[in-house]
Motif scaffolding. Structure first.
Motif, PDB file in Angstrom:
ATOM      1  N   GLY A 448       0.819  -1.202   0.000  1.00 16.35           N
ATOM      2  CA  GLY A 448       0.000   0.000   0.000  1.00 16.35           C
ATOM      3  C   GLY A 448       0.849   1.247   0.000  1.00 16.35           C
ATOM      4  O   GLY A 448       1.889   1.297   0.665  1.00 16.35           O
ATOM      5  N   THR A 449       0.423   2.276  -0.759  1.00 16.56           N
ATOM      6  CA  THR A 449       1.099   3.573  -0.813  1.00 16.56           C
ATOM      7  C   THR A 449       0.260   4.588  -0.053  1.00 16.56           C
ATOM      8  O   THR A 449      -0.954   4.681  -0.280  1.00 16.56           O
ATOM      9  CB  THR A 449       1.298   4.017  -2.275  1.00 16.56           C
ATOM     10  OG1 THR A 449       2.133   3.062  -2.940  1.00 16.56           O
ATOM     11  CG2 THR A 449       1.945   5.390  -2.363  1.00 16.56           C
ATOM     12  N   THR A 450       0.894   5.350   0.827  1.00 24.21           N
ATOM     13  CA  THR A 450       0.137   6.183   1.763  1.00 24.21           C
ATOM     14  C   THR A 450      -0.691   7.273   1.082  1.00 24.21           C
ATOM     15  O   THR A 450      -1.726   7.660   1.601  1.00 24.21           O
ATOM     16  CB  THR A 450       1.070   6.826   2.796  1.00 24.21           C
ATOM     17  OG1 THR A 450       2.098   7.563   2.112  1.00 24.21           O
ATOM     18  CG2 THR A 450       1.703   5.766   3.691  1.00 24.21           C
ATOM     19  N   TYR A 457      -4.695   3.939   0.818  1.00 18.95           N
ATOM     20  CA  TYR A 457      -3.839   3.111   1.661  1.00 18.95           C
ATOM     21  C   TYR A 457      -4.635   2.232   2.624  1.00 18.95           C
ATOM     22  O   TYR A 457      -4.257   1.085   2.895  1.00 18.95           O
ATOM     23  CB  TYR A 457      -2.880   4.013   2.437  1.00 18.95           C
ATOM     24  CG  TYR A 457      -1.998   3.279   3.415  1.00 18.95           C
ATOM     25  CD1 TYR A 457      -1.096   2.317   2.985  1.00 18.95           C
ATOM     26  CD2 TYR A 457      -2.092   3.544   4.779  1.00 18.95           C
ATOM     27  CE1 TYR A 457      -0.289   1.639   3.890  1.00 18.95           C
ATOM     28  CE2 TYR A 457      -1.292   2.877   5.687  1.00 18.95           C
ATOM     29  CZ  TYR A 457      -0.400   1.921   5.239  1.00 18.95           C
ATOM     30  OH  TYR A 457       0.386   1.250   6.142  1.00 18.95           O
ATOM     31  N   LYS A 458      -5.752   2.742   3.104  1.00 20.83           N
ATOM     32  CA  LYS A 458      -6.508   1.947   4.074  1.00 20.83           C
ATOM     33  C   LYS A 458      -7.039   0.661   3.456  1.00 20.83           C
ATOM     34  O   LYS A 458      -7.307  -0.311   4.164  1.00 20.83           O
ATOM     35  CB  LYS A 458      -7.643   2.764   4.689  1.00 20.83           C
ATOM     36  CG  LYS A 458      -8.792   3.110   3.767  1.00 20.83           C
ATOM     37  CD  LYS A 458      -9.863   3.868   4.567  1.00 20.83           C
ATOM     38  CE  LYS A 458     -11.116   4.116   3.759  1.00 20.83           C
ATOM     39  NZ  LYS A 458     -12.159   4.794   4.571  1.00 20.83           N
ATOM     40  N   ARG A 461      -4.344  -1.936   4.036  1.00 24.30           N
ATOM     41  CA  ARG A 461      -4.382  -2.388   5.431  1.00 24.30           C
ATOM     42  C   ARG A 461      -5.530  -3.374   5.632  1.00 24.30           C
ATOM     43  O   ARG A 461      -5.385  -4.389   6.315  1.00 24.30           O
ATOM     44  CB  ARG A 461      -4.545  -1.196   6.383  1.00 24.30           C
ATOM     45  CG  ARG A 461      -3.352  -0.272   6.450  1.00 24.30           C
ATOM     46  CD  ARG A 461      -3.368   0.540   7.755  1.00 24.30           C
ATOM     47  NE  ARG A 461      -4.669   1.108   8.048  1.00 24.30           N
ATOM     48  CZ  ARG A 461      -5.051   2.336   7.741  1.00 24.30           C
ATOM     49  NH1 ARG A 461      -4.214   3.146   7.106  1.00 24.30           N
ATOM     50  NH2 ARG A 461      -6.246   2.780   8.060  1.00 24.30           N
ATOM     51  N   LEU A 472       1.604  -6.948   5.262  1.00 20.06           N
ATOM     52  CA  LEU A 472       1.490  -5.593   4.726  1.00 20.06           C
ATOM     53  C   LEU A 472       2.858  -4.954   4.565  1.00 20.06           C
ATOM     54  O   LEU A 472       3.662  -4.925   5.502  1.00 20.06           O
ATOM     55  CB  LEU A 472       0.623  -4.738   5.648  1.00 20.06           C
ATOM     56  CG  LEU A 472       0.449  -3.262   5.237  1.00 20.06           C
ATOM     57  CD1 LEU A 472      -0.275  -3.159   3.906  1.00 20.06           C
ATOM     58  CD2 LEU A 472      -0.313  -2.499   6.323  1.00 20.06           C
ATOM     59  N   THR A 474       4.362  -1.245   3.363  1.00 18.67           N
ATOM     60  CA  THR A 474       3.893   0.130   3.179  1.00 18.67           C
ATOM     61  C   THR A 474       4.946   0.993   2.514  1.00 18.67           C
ATOM     62  O   THR A 474       6.126   0.978   2.902  1.00 18.67           O
ATOM     63  CB  THR A 474       3.532   0.750   4.537  1.00 18.67           C
ATOM     64  OG1 THR A 474       2.443   0.024   5.111  1.00 18.67           O
ATOM     65  CG2 THR A 474       3.126   2.211   4.385  1.00 18.67           C
ATOM     66  N   TYR A 475       4.515   1.770   1.520  1.00 16.40           N
ATOM     67  CA  TYR A 475       5.367   2.795   0.912  1.00 16.40           C
ATOM     68  C   TYR A 475       4.818   4.159   1.288  1.00 16.40           C
ATOM     69  O   TYR A 475       3.688   4.507   0.947  1.00 16.40           O
ATOM     70  CB  TYR A 475       5.389   2.645  -0.614  1.00 16.40           C
ATOM     71  CG  TYR A 475       6.132   3.762  -1.316  1.00 16.40           C
ATOM     72  CD1 TYR A 475       7.442   4.086  -0.969  1.00 16.40           C
ATOM     73  CD2 TYR A 475       5.522   4.502  -2.329  1.00 16.40           C
ATOM     74  CE1 TYR A 475       8.112   5.101  -1.610  1.00 16.40           C
ATOM     75  CE2 TYR A 475       6.186   5.526  -2.987  1.00 16.40           C
ATOM     76  CZ  TYR A 475       7.486   5.823  -2.614  1.00 16.40           C
ATOM     77  OH  TYR A 475       8.155   6.840  -3.242  1.00 16.40           O
ATOM     78  N   ASP A 476       5.594   4.933   2.010  1.00 10.53           N
ATOM     79  CA  ASP A 476       5.205   6.285   2.412  1.00 10.53           C
ATOM     80  C   ASP A 476       5.574   7.223   1.273  1.00 10.53           C
ATOM     81  O   ASP A 476       6.709   7.679   1.160  1.00 10.53           O
ATOM     82  CB  ASP A 476       5.924   6.682   3.703  1.00 10.53           C
ATOM     83  CG  ASP A 476       5.483   8.057   4.190  1.00 10.53           C
ATOM     84  OD1 ASP A 476       4.540   8.627   3.613  1.00 10.53           O
ATOM     85  OD2 ASP A 476       6.097   8.558   5.154  1.00 10.53           O
ATOM     86  N   LYS A 509       7.767  -0.726   6.701  1.00  9.95           N
ATOM     87  CA  LYS A 509       7.498   0.552   6.062  1.00  9.95           C
ATOM     88  C   LYS A 509       8.726   1.030   5.291  1.00  9.95           C
ATOM     89  O   LYS A 509       9.858   0.861   5.746  1.00  9.95           O
ATOM     90  CB  LYS A 509       7.091   1.609   7.092  1.00  9.95           C
ATOM     91  CG  LYS A 509       5.769   1.303   7.772  1.00  9.95           C
ATOM     92  CD  LYS A 509       5.358   2.404   8.743  1.00  9.95           C
ATOM     93  CE  LYS A 509       4.007   2.107   9.390  1.00  9.95           C
ATOM     94  NZ  LYS A 509       3.576   3.180  10.329  1.00  9.95           N
TER      95      LYS A 509
END
Length: 511
Positions: A448-450, A457-458, A461, A472, A474-476, A509
């Motif tokens: 997921g990308t924020t 992104y949700k 999740r 999961l 995560t890419y911020d 992350k």
């Protein structure tokens, strides 16, 4: 503006996917090994499909092969008719032990997986992955080379994309309803036989036939955007046959269409706010040098001006609010398009809509000769079959407008009305929103990308939490999807999983 196919990887993202990658050393066990997979029987009525032999021929660029695979048009009545699916592959280049096939899907629904592989993935994916996997793609049923859904002529599609999707009165709302009905009628007229049989479930079942025909005990897969729903559906149907699955830019299968569309609306607002925060710091920002909220008001003002008086584009089509909104949305998929968007907005504010129209045409896959690829048609056919419609008519849209406008002051009104499109579809939906757990499947990596505009992104999740074996990653950052978009952290985690079978730690992350 038509937003039924917002869950897709954009043309800009396709051009950059996989270019910045990190290598991993060979090793691990083959994901095609059958030791841990319990034997699953194939229904007698489907055995001929699973036993078919593909006739490969050279095609496209050097090293590519193409073939045609048969699947039942209707899995409930497989004896009645076949559907022909186009397949392509590029064999593993070595060195290192071959790990089997890696099936990829770029999203949509309606994106051509074959075009994606032949143009980008089989060239831009990391060299160690291409060395050990055959890169494979199948255009899903109804898409591109696989008996495509057809709906409108080029001129009809031009007219459809220009219909006002922020109606100011009953008359304009009626015209919008008429356009949706006309689109649906065109699909029913030109594609009646295939329309009831392009669901994601059926496409996932086709993937299992392909897995068997390729000689793989398990399916190894990278799906982006809508491709994550396709991959998760496969894991739900065939958990013991799920190998190494990467679901990048994840969808949430538990959401009804209305909630999904509202979440996407908020996702595009988040992406726009990120663009606006960058824009207002620059001297050439056409939306002013104040705050992101102020930039949003200026953009909404431009949309209102174009609604009242479209501007010239150097061709017969003028740029009105609908096409302008689509052009802006197209640039939200990848931050590398922000410079182009600033320039296009500047020109549109000066009365020249050509650049913003070009962005919209890229989004709609319209060629210079006025023809369209079948992306929009396949997208509508799949989406309207997979879920009951978000709204059944204008009154329901009007009641929901406050929620959509709260989600996005800039895009909310238009995206709410666009969500009504499936209300007039000629084929009743066969799918329903539901959780996907895929109990018994091997580890599945959900990415997921924020600040992803199209798959918030949700959703990642949520999907990672639903899947029994989900992890999961995560890419911020900005843009749609994460793999191959410049994060060495993301690329290393995914490459290690694909090559060694070791998933990243759940909750990892990256930036």
């Amino acid at each position: 503006m038509d937003t039924r196919h917002l869950i897709r990887i954009s043309a800009t993202a396709l051009a950059t996917a996989g270019l910045l990658v990190s290598g991993c050393s060979p090793g691990g066990t083959s994901p095609s090994a059958s030791a841990s997979a319990p034997r699953q029987t194939v229904p007698a009525a489907l055995k001929t499909y699973y036993a078919q032999k593909l006739s490969w021929r050279a095609c496209g660029a050097p090293g590519f092969q193409c073939a045609t695979m048969k699947a039942p048009l209707d899995y409930k009545k497989p004896e009645r008719a076949d559907i022909k699916l186009a397949v392509t592959r590029k064999k593993a280049t070595g060195p290192g032990r071959r790990l089997g096939s890696l099936l990829v899907n770029p999203g949509g629904p309606g994106g051509s997986a074959i075009s994606y592989v032949q143009s980008y993935a089989a060239i831009g994916y990391p060299a160690p992955v291409r060395a050990r996997y055959d890169m494979v793609a199948v255009d899903p049923r109804g898409v591109a080379r696989s008996e495509p859904v057809e709906c409108l002529t080029g001129k009809e599609m031009d007219a459809y994309t220009q219909v006002d999707q922020t109606p100011d009165d009953q008359g304009e709302a009626g015209k919008l309803v008429t356009s949706f009905k006309g689109f649906a009628a065109g699909c029913a007229k030109r594609s009646a036989a295939i329309l009831p049989h392009v669901s994601t479930v059926e496409a996932a079942r086709d993937m299992d036939i392909l897995r068997a025909v390729l000689g793989d005990e398990k399916l190894n897969y990278v799906g982006a955007s809508y491709g994550t729903f396709l991959g998760a559906t496969y894991a739900e149907l065939f958990p013991a046959r799920a190998g190494r699955l990467v679901l990048d830019g994840a969808m949430d299968p538990s959401l009804p269409a209305r909630d999904m569309n509202r979440d996407q609306t908020a996702g595009f607002e988040t992406a726009f706010q990120s663009f606006a925060a960058d824009c207002v710091k620059r001297e050439d920002c056409p939306l002013g040098t104040g705050t992101p909220d102020g930039a949003g008001k200026r953009l909404k003002g431009l949309f209102d001006e174009l609604d009242a008086e479209p501007v010239t584009t150097g061709q017969s089509r003028r740029l009105g609010e609908s096409l302008a909104t689509t052009g802006v949305i197209a640039a939200m998929y990848d931050e590398s398009a922000w410079t182009e968007l600033r320039e296009a907005l500047t020109r549109a504010m000066g009365g020249d809509g050509a650049a913003l129209l070009a962005l919209a045409d890229t989004y709609y896959e319209r060629a210079a000769d006025g023809s369209y690829q079948n992306l929009m048609y396949a997208n509508a056919a799949v989406n309207c079959l997979d879920l009951p419609p978000a709204f059944t008519g204008p009154d329901e849209v009007r009641s929901a407008l406050p929620d959509f406008e709260k989600a996005s002051p800039v895009f909310g009104e238009g995206l709410a009305w666009a969500s009504m499109s499936c209300a007039y579809w000629p084929t009743r939906a066969t799918g329903t929103p539901h959780r996907i757990e895929a109990k018994g499947a091997a580890p599945i990596v959900v990415v997921g990308t924020t600040r992803d505009p199209a798959t918030p992104y949700k959703w990642a999740r949520s999907l990672a939490g639903q899947l029994e074996s989900g992890t999961l990653l995560t890419y911020d950052g900005d843009g749609h999807t994460a793999y191959g978009r410049g994060s060495d952290c993301i690329d290393t985690a995914i490459n290690t999983y694909l090559l060694e079978g070791t998933p990243p730690k759940d909750g990892k992350k990256c930036s």
